[in-house]
Enzyme design. Structure first.
Site, PDB file in Angstrom:
ATOM      1  N   LYS B  55       0.815  -1.265  -0.119  1.00 24.64           N
ATOM      2  CA  LYS B  55      -0.008   0.072   0.112  1.00 24.64           C
ATOM      3  C   LYS B  55       0.841   1.250  -0.070  1.00 24.64           C
ATOM      4  O   LYS B  55       1.991   1.166   0.461  1.00 24.64           O
ATOM      5  CB  LYS B  55      -0.730   0.032   1.265  1.00 24.64           C
ATOM      6  CG  LYS B  55      -1.973   1.186   1.483  1.00 24.64           C
ATOM      7  CD  LYS B  55      -3.087   0.657   1.766  1.00 24.64           C
ATOM      8  CE  LYS B  55      -4.132   1.967   1.875  1.00 24.64           C
ATOM      9  NZ  LYS B  55      -4.259   2.313   0.321  1.00 24.64           N
ATOM     10  N   ALA B  80     -12.087   6.371  -3.146  1.00 24.68           N
ATOM     11  CA  ALA B  80     -11.429   7.287  -2.559  1.00 24.68           C
ATOM     12  C   ALA B  80     -11.084   7.327  -1.213  1.00 24.68           C
ATOM     13  O   ALA B  80     -11.622   7.691  -0.134  1.00 24.68           O
ATOM     14  CB  ALA B  80     -12.519   8.815  -2.595  1.00 24.68           C
ATOM     15  N   CYS B 140      -1.884   9.373  -7.663  1.00 26.44           N
ATOM     16  CA  CYS B 140      -3.232   9.238  -7.064  1.00 26.44           C
ATOM     17  C   CYS B 140      -4.260  10.355  -7.079  1.00 26.44           C
ATOM     18  O   CYS B 140      -3.978  11.616  -6.648  1.00 26.44           O
ATOM     19  CB  CYS B 140      -3.113   8.883  -5.523  1.00 26.44           C
ATOM     20  SG  CYS B 140      -4.372   8.044  -4.808  1.00 26.44           S
ATOM     21  N   GLY B 254      -7.693  -3.455 -14.913  1.00 27.07           N
ATOM     22  CA  GLY B 254      -8.682  -4.065 -14.998  1.00 27.07           C
ATOM     23  C   GLY B 254      -8.473  -5.545 -15.558  1.00 27.07           C
ATOM     24  O   GLY B 254      -9.014  -6.214 -15.842  1.00 27.07           O
TER      25      GLY B 254
END
Lengths: 286, 314
Positions: B55, B80, B140, B254
């Site tokens: 992360k 978010a 981000c 994806g």
């Protein structure tokens, strides 16, 4: 905690909009603690994309077909049809396959006490059954079960069979006492001021339960529902505001990993938001 | 020779190399979808991965955004989260000991709120020899100061990349945002500034409305779209970036199965990251690795590198 493809054993409508699904789940009897949940992938495709979280209602053994084989373990979930995921789920049949992830999360911290009070609002009843099964061994257990109308009152007789005293209330009086479950709770707390309380249901109900228990210093544990993507603490999408949270010094707890059961004093009650019903998410844990 | 030996001989090699980093296969998690590794350890041996990507970390812990933070959309999801993370010191203290058990390379994703913080993070990460590489988040879209300024402006991006490059003693992967007019401009800028590899794409900025309440589905107004819905956009951008730069490209966006990963490899990605699919199936990545191996067997390919960039153009 395991992730596996398994078979639906049954899927029945309990009352309008509410279903009970029994799923083959090896290992779940020993592994599941009261208050834990699981995630179901309702479709092999991407619609809907994410798994849906469901509280574990109960686990049990199915007698084996042949002698000498171990009994088959199952897990049961009760769910309300509220969105795309549960709409697909309700149409699945015995023999259909689903992917199951669980058991997940921390369950209730089961403490022996002479008087135990369970408060369930609608589908919030789900995590209380296994808890009741454990608590009846050590004390008197009362279930206060509330709903808008009689359709929201589920599985009460199953609690009674465990030896639980049950008190039903509905907003419209169509079953049991007319009024709020928290009115019943207030009377019980006046009578049993040293009880322990465990609650699951809509956020306004939980808040009212907390407001009754807090000033009386009655220990309260609540099981929260939240929309989540992963169920294992990775996505951080299901957080709730922890005690001491403020806008300048935010403090979040992960519902899936640190919950879904919290002690009331772990949460920032004034700032807690509603679960799936009111957050604009399509579905949450039930 | 018995069948078993013949089978062993045909075992295709999935190993790839990125900026001097040797990966046993090209599959790794996308930052932010795999926690710090431990969350997914119950489901498979993490050593089956080409690499582990953490992360995103910052100097100080970050609490993240208000809720709701996620919303499911058609074949995708918006998030978010707000870069919630434990901070680099807690990572070193609490998360690294777990990751040290594994042989697979650990890549730390990191970000800063200012140039100074990016530089300081690069120095701090350089103290940690057990980290194989660092992935720089300049893309981000969730937190106003979380990098969108760097990630959408070629000069700002070049500035932060060259600063980090000076202070970092390990391979530097730069992760690009797709929320720009021309991603090749950004790719060229970060390559010239010293990126050893490029990872693309991050999430696409999106928004969703609860029509019954006429309200936002994310408290943050907008969020990053991920999942199968974005894959064709990601494949296109990875293709464009591969055509533009010399450094290796890691493709992400994806991917849920081996066929998806292969699209990226065939257009030239040297490795792939798997994100949202980890939420849908905690065992998605080992399944993708197995699927790549099966594809190689079926295609008679003994080295995955022969697949990379093998697109046949008309």
């Amino acid at each position: 905690m395991q992730n596996f493809n398994t078979t639906i054993l049954s899927n029945q409508e309990l009352s309008p909009g509410y279903y009970r699904m029994r799923i083959l789940a090896p290992g779940f009897v020993a592994a599941s603690k009261p208050g834990q949940f699981l995630m179901v992938r309702v479709s092999g495709g991407f619609e809907p994309l994410l798994r849906r979280p469901f509280g574990i209602f109960r686990t049990g053994f199915l007698p084996a077909d042949c002698q000498g084989l171990p009994d088959k373990e199952y897990v049961e979930i009760l769910y309300k049809v509220i969105g795309r995921g549960t709409s697909i789920l309700k149409d699945l049949h015995q023999g259909d396959r689903v992917e199951l992830l669980g058991p997940l999360g921390n369950g209730f911290d089961v403490q022996p006490a002479a008087e135990q009070i369970l408060v369930g609002g609608g589908i919030g009843l789900v995590p209380l059954y296994m808890l009741a099964r454990q608590l009846v061994k050590t004390g008197n257990v009362r279930l206060l079960m509330g709903g808008r109308c009689r359709d929201d009152i589920l599985a009460v007789t199953e609690f009674e069979r465990l030896g639980v005293a049950t008190y039903v209330s509905t907003d419209d009086g169509s079953l049991g006492e007319e009024g709020l479950v928290t009115d019943v709770l207030q009377r019980k707390l006046d009578k049993f001021p040293r009880a322990m309380v465990y609650a699951c249901g809509p956020m306004p109900m939980l808040r009212a339960v907390h407001e009754l228990c807090g000033p009386r210093r009655v220990p309260l544990q609540v099981s929260l529902e939240a929309f989540m993507a992963c169920g294992v603490g990775a996505c951080l999408g299901c957080v709730v505001k922890g005690a001491g949270h403020s806008e300048s010094d935010p403090h979040y707890l992960c519902t899936c990993k640190e919950g879904p059961v919290f002690r009331a004093d772990q949460l920032e009650w004034d700032m807690l938001e509603a679960g799936h019903d009111e957050c604009g998410c399509e579905e949450g844990m039930a | 020779m018995n069948d078993r030996n013949r089978e062993m001989l045909k075992q295709p090699s999935l190993a790839v190399e990125i900026a001097g980093l040797r990966l046993k296969n090209p599959v790794m998690p996308a930052s932010g979808t795999f926690g710090y590794g431990q969350e997914y350890a119950p489901f498979f041996d993490l050593d089956e991965l080409g690499a582990i990507v953490t992360k995103g970390l910052s100097l100080k812990p970050k609490a993240g955004n208000p809720t709701p933070r996620i919303a499911e959309t058609t074949s995708g999801m918006l998030n978010a989260i707000g870069l919630q993370n434990v901070g680099v010191e807690a990572f070193i203290r609490d998360k690294m000991p777990f990751l040290r058990q594994y042989r697979t390379p650990v890549i730390v994703n990191f970000f800063g709120n200012s140039l100074e913080e990016y530089g300081e993070m690069a120095r701090r990460l350089s103290d940690l020899p057990e980290l194989a590489a660092a992935e720089l988040n300049i893309s981000c879209p969730n937190v106003k100061k979380g990098g969108i300024v760097f990630g959408t402006d070629p000069q700002a991006a070049a500035e932060v990349v060259s600063l980090v490059r000076r202070h970092l003693n390990k391979p530097l992967i730069v992760k690009l945002t797709p929320n720009v007019t021309d991603i090749t401009v950004m790719a060229r800028a970060v390559e010239e500034a010293g990126a050893d590899a490029i990872c693309c794409i991050n999430t696409l900025t999106g928004m969703a409305v609860d029509v019954r309440r006429r309200s936002l589905r994310l408290a943050n107004l907008t969020g990053g779209l991920s999942g199968p819905a974005i894959r064709p956009v990601a494949v296109r951008m990875v293709y464009q970036v591969v055509q533009t730069v010399q450094v290796p490209v890691i493709g992400v966006g994806g991917i849920t199965r081996a066929e998806d990963a292969l699209e990226f490899l065939i257009v030239g990605a040297r490795a792939v990251q798997v994100g949202t699919a980890n939420f849908v199936d905690p065992q998605a990545m080992p399944k993708i690795v197995a699927g790549l191996e099966q594809y190689c067997r079926e295609q008679g390919v003994d080295d995955i590198n022969d697949v990379i960039g093998s697109l046949r153009l008309p």
